[in-house]
Enzyme design. Structure first.
Site, mmCIF file in Angstrom:
data_model
loop_
_atom_site.group_PDB
_atom_site.id
_atom_site.type_symbol
_atom_site.label_atom_id
_atom_site.label_comp_id
_atom_site.label_asym_id
_atom_site.label_seq_id
_atom_site.Cartn_x
_atom_site.Cartn_y
_atom_site.Cartn_z
ATOM 1 N N TYR A 39 0.813 -1.214 0.000
ATOM 2 C CA TYR A 39 0.000 0.000 0.000
ATOM 3 C C TYR A 39 0.852 1.272 0.000
ATOM 4 C CZ TYR A 39 -3.856 -3.158 1.197
ATOM 5 O OH TYR A 39 -4.786 -4.165 1.201
ATOM 6 N N LYS A 49 3.458 -15.646 2.469
ATOM 7 C CA LYS A 49 3.327 -16.405 1.220
ATOM 8 C C LYS A 49 4.751 -16.735 0.775
ATOM 9 C CE LYS A 49 0.786 -17.917 -2.274
ATOM 10 N NZ LYS A 49 -0.036 -19.125 -2.133
ATOM 11 N N ASP A 74 -3.055 -18.356 2.065
ATOM 12 C CA ASP A 74 -4.231 -19.020 1.485
ATOM 13 C C ASP A 74 -4.772 -20.080 2.446
ATOM 14 O OD1 ASP A 74 -1.710 -19.981 0.933
ATOM 15 O OD2 ASP A 74 -2.194 -20.827 -1.024
ATOM 16 N N ASP A 114 -5.143 -6.909 5.945
ATOM 17 C CA ASP A 114 -6.352 -6.180 5.547
ATOM 18 C C ASP A 114 -7.454 -7.190 5.216
ATOM 19 O OD1 ASP A 114 -8.107 -4.299 4.666
ATOM 20 O OD2 ASP A 114 -6.950 -3.660 2.924
ATOM 21 N N ASP A 166 -10.768 -8.604 7.843
ATOM 22 C CA ASP A 166 -12.187 -8.475 7.470
ATOM 23 C C ASP A 166 -12.866 -9.840 7.489
ATOM 24 O OD1 ASP A 166 -12.082 -5.758 7.177
ATOM 25 O OD2 ASP A 166 -13.123 -5.757 5.241
#
Ligand code: NAD
Length: 363
Positions: free
Chosen positions: A141, A191, A223, A247, A251
């Site tokens: 970001y 990852k 994942d 992020d 959620d």
């Protein structure tokens, strides 16, 4: 002790819910022997209207001079024109950056009285009590270059994912210290089978882990973690991860409880002040109606007491009070089952204040 707290009501339901959190903090000060001075600042859409700036300098200065900051929410349709140069959310990003808030903590706890609000089966979510620690000021970001480019194949775009060991280490230390005060289990999510930044993340995480032999540590690929959060969420204690994975996973995890109006968060830096806020937005669809659920903001105030001011006992009391009110069957409209009676924003705040009074009397 004397503390100064900056309140940032922001937009939409913000002023309504922050008023209730303030009442709860005031009852704590009456009973605990600590005193708090409150100051209020402008942020978001209202700050654009009144100062032409979503985070005026005076607000930032006020925050810097305080011990902790409690923010409600910013934004709304009035300021959501995609062509607008100045937007409420810029105030949010700027305050995080200016205060160096690199670690975002999102606790997700399924409250027994609300277990039926979860979209998952009760036996899956029973006992869920986890915290996601998300890196907040680095990664994809913020990496440069970022933007559009022309390529021989037409329009292209680029984002940059970059981390250094200092950013990873400080985030992991926040997560390990937190795990030490909980069930002493930490899951680092990356990852590493694909990304170079994730391989560095894992390397540094292992180095930090060697300083915390009392905390059970595991690496999980992002994942797989997305899957385990649905299949066996109660197994997690603290989950630490980089900005974008955090992020998305936070959620996903917040939905385990099924109630947006219940979830608090904290953003911490190396120094005070830290910032505390509910995870939901400004809910413009119900603003001004007096029906918003103030509990996420009240629980954010509890996190402020614990992590911002070090007042663990007072934080426990506020959390127990909120839970007692729910256990007694009181519900704001967002939590109520069809046909169940509801209480207003203000009445919910009053009930928590009353329950805090009782907790203090029994303590
Ligand atoms: P939202 O979280 O504001 O609302 C989603 C839904 O949940 C709405 O139906 C709303 O009424 C309900 N809801 C949210 N909080 C509630 C509460 N405390 N009590 C009862 N019901 C509640 O998300 P949105 O509608 O996507 O966004 C509205 C505005 O908020 C947008 O401008 C968005 O950019 C902004 N936003 C701000 C933040 C923040 O300040 N941190 C976070 C998310 C969204």
């Amino acid at each position: 002790m004397h503390y100064t707290i900056t309140l940032l009501p922001g937009d939409g339901i913000g002023p309504e819910i922050i008023a209730e959190a303030r009442k709860v903090l005031e009852v704590v000060t009456r009973h605990s022997g600590h005193s708090i001075t409150f100051q209020e600042g402008l942020i978001g859409g209202i700050a654009i209207d009144e100062r032409g700036n979503p985070l005026p300098d005076e607000t930032l200065e006020m925050c810097r001079r305080s011990d902790a900051v409690l923010l409600a929410a910013v934004g709304g349709p009035r300021w959501s024109d995609p062509r607008a140069e100045v937007r409420p959310e810029q105030g949010l990003l700027k305050i995080r950056k200016e205060l160096g808030l690199f670690a975002n903590l999102r606790p997700v706890r399924v409250i027994p009285a609300l277990i039926s609000s979860s979209p998952l089966r009760p036996e899956v979510v029973e006992g869920v009590d986890l915290v996601i620690v998300r890196e907040l000021t680095g990664g994809l970001y913020f990496g440069q270059p970022q933007g559009r480019e022309q390529t021989p194949e037409g329009r292209g775009a680029v984002d940059t994912l970059r981390y250094n060991e200092r950013e990873i280490e400080r985030l992991m230390r926040v997560a390990f210290n937190l795990a030490r005060g909980r069930r002493r289990k930490l899951t680092s999510v990356d990852k590493a089978n694909v990304l170079a930044t994730s391989r560095l993340w894992r390397e540094v995480a292992h180095e930090v882990a060697s300083d915390y032999p009392d905390v059970a540590y595991e690496d999980v690929l992002v994942d797989a973690c997305a899957m385990y959060l649905i299949r066996r969420p109660a197994d997690f204690d603290v989950i630490a991860t980089e900005n974008m994975f955090g992020d998305i996973l936070s959620d996903e995890a917040s939905m385990l409880t099924g109630s947006l109006g219940m979830l608090p968060s904290a953003s911490l830096g190396e120094n005070r002040p830290a910032l505390f806020e509910p995870i939901h937005g400004s809910a413009p669809d119900i603003a001004g109606k007096g029906i918003a659920n103030p509990l996420a903001t009240i629980l954010s105030a509890a996190m402020l007491l614990r992590l911002g001011l070090g007042l663990d006992r007072e934080a426990d009391i506020v959390e127990r009070a909120a839970e007692a009110v729910l256990a007694a069957g009181h519900r704001t409209a967002d939590l109520a089952a069809p046909g169940q009676p509801t209480v207003s924003t203000r009445a919910m705040g009053d009930l928590v204040v009353e329950a805090c009074e009782k907790e203090f009397a029994n303590a």
